[in-house]
Design an enzyme around this catalytic site. Structure first.
Site, PDB file in Angstrom:
ATOM      1  N   LYS A  20       0.899  -1.190   0.113  1.00  0.00           N
ATOM      2  CA  LYS A  20       0.087  -0.103  -0.064  1.00  0.00           C
ATOM      3  C   LYS A  20       1.010   1.112  -0.068  1.00  0.00           C
ATOM      4  CE  LYS A  20      -3.698   2.803   0.494  1.00  0.00           C
ATOM      5  NZ  LYS A  20      -4.440   3.022  -0.532  1.00  0.00           N
TER       6      LYS A  20
ATOM      7  N   CYS B  12      -2.746   9.916  -6.087  1.00  0.00           N
ATOM      8  CA  CYS B  12      -3.808   9.569  -5.450  1.00  0.00           C
ATOM      9  C   CYS B  12      -4.667  10.753  -5.268  1.00  0.00           C
ATOM     10  CB  CYS B  12      -3.416   9.632  -3.824  1.00  0.00           C
ATOM     11  SG  CYS B  12      -4.772   9.414  -2.697  1.00  0.00           S
TER      12      CYS B  12
HETATM   13  O1  RRO Z   1      -5.777   5.553  -0.606  1.00  0.00           O
HETATM   14  C1  RRO Z   1      -6.403   5.766  -1.285  1.00  0.00           C
HETATM   15  O2  RRO Z   1      -7.653   6.641  -1.127  1.00  0.00           O
HETATM   16  C2  RRO Z   1      -6.151   5.882  -2.787  1.00  0.00           C
HETATM   17  C3  RRO Z   1      -4.689   6.217  -3.177  1.00  0.00           C
HETATM   18 BR1  RRO Z   1      -3.444   6.241  -2.190  1.00  0.00          BR
HETATM   19  C4  RRO Z   1      -4.513   5.940  -4.580  1.00  0.00           C
HETATM   20  O3  RRO Z   1      -3.596   6.209  -5.070  1.00  0.00           O
HETATM   21  N1  RRO Z   1      -5.562   5.732  -5.450  1.00  0.00           N
HETATM   22  C5  RRO Z   1      -6.831   5.639  -4.966  1.00  0.00           C
HETATM   23  O4  RRO Z   1      -7.732   5.331  -5.685  1.00  0.00           O
HETATM   24  N2  RRO Z   1      -6.967   5.563  -3.691  1.00  0.00           N
END
Ligand code: RRO
Length: 308
Positions: A44, A127
């Site tokens: 993650k 993100c």
């Molecule tokens: O954690 C998120 O909300 C998230 C991330 Br870091 C990302 O790069 N892409 C996404 O769809 N959710």
């Protein structure tokens, strides 16, 4: 039939790994991926400090995928630094995803993981779910500035996770920038940011953070992922590999990504919805399809989309 492939000179025993996203935050989840048929273990995206993520409800399954605004829930980069050695015992590459809230944060983390045994570093420029933080991937000047700083900090194969683009001029501009840096790969696409799903019964959005705006995932996004992989394959240096992401649920989806130019694929929504069995299943379906079509190796297919 062999599914062996490679990303940035790192050999992969199969074509399918998890995407940074679902079920890859905790040590237990990462070891589960390690024991599965996934080609690599992708973490993650991490930040400097541990994060709980956004308020719930923040994830909703949909008929053709999902919408989410997780908000970067992760253990903080020091925890992933500690986990790298034990994850490598699964005998597959460990890909660390880094998603600092600033360039300074990304510099700190790239330096730290340069000093680890992580196989590949994937810096997340896309993100969509942190309120008040625009997606770096949509700010071309910031991408150039960030790569100038980050590429000098590591000799490890460095990749970046891109947001989806929807205009040929954006593919041209981003590829022109990427081609000037010693990056090893791109991963594309992230979820389609800032979409809105409304429940007509409750008369509300289906998730809470950011007024209901969240990243769209799954089958909805496959044509956009395929277009982004292919557009970049036509524009990037040959030594920049492309990892395809977006709506891969089965072997045929993976095959289409190979034709478009993906050297490997990552699976998020299917993994979220079905668990780690998806890696074996998709790899097996892909191998069967290649065999039926008379291909001896996935490498014969990569980038071979036919023209009319
Ligand atoms: O954690 C998120 O909300 C998230 C991330 Br870091 C990302 O790069 N892409 C996404 O769809 N959710």
């Amino acid at each position: 039939t062999t599914l062996q492939s490679s990303i940035g000179q790192v050999t992969l025993d199969s074509y399918v790994m998890n995407a940074s996203g679902p079920r890859c935050s905790s040590a237990e989840e990462l070891h589960l991926i390690g024991r599965s048929n996934a080609a690599a273990i992708v973490t993650k995206s991490c930040t400097i400090l541990p994060r709980e993520g956004n308020a719930e409800p923040r994830y909703r399954d949909l008929e053709l995928g999902a919408i989410q605004s997780m908000g970067l829930p992760n253990l903080g980069y020091n925890a992933y630094l500690d986990l790298v050695p034990e994850l490598l015992e699964h005998n597959k590459p460990v890909v660390v995803s880094i998603s600092g809230l600033s360039l300074a944060d990304n510099e700190t983390m790239v330096k730290a993981f340069d000093g680890s045994d992580a196989s590949l570093l994937e810096v997340n420029f896309s993100c969509p779910n942190i309120a008040g933080k625009p997606q770096t991937a949509y700010d071309f000047e910031q991408v150039e500035n960030s790569l100038t700083r980050l590429c000098s900090l590591t000799d490890k194969p460095l990749g970046i996770k891109l947001a989806p683009y929807f205009d040929m001029s954006h593919f041209d501009s981003m590829a022109e920038i990427l081609n000037r840096f010693p990056i090893a790969f791109i991963s594309t696409i992230n979820s389609i940011g800032n979409t809105l799903i409304i429940d007509p019964q409750t008369e509300r959005a289906v998730i809470k953070p950011k007024g209901g705006f969240g990243g769209l995932c799954g089958q909805y996004v496959k044509p956009i992922g395929l277009a982004n992989v292919h557009a970049f394959r036509q524009r990037l240096r040959d030594d920049i590999d492309i990892v395809g992401v977006g709506g891969i649920y089965n072997g045929t989806d993976a095959f289409e990504y190979a034709l478009a130019g993906a050297s490997a694929v990552q699976v998020a929504t299917s993994f979220q919805q079905q668990g780690e069995g998806c890696f074996q299943r998709i790899n097996d379906e892909l191998a069967a399809l290649l065999e039926a079509k008379g291909y001896a190796s996935i490498k014969e297919v990569i980038g071979q989309l036919k023209a009319f």
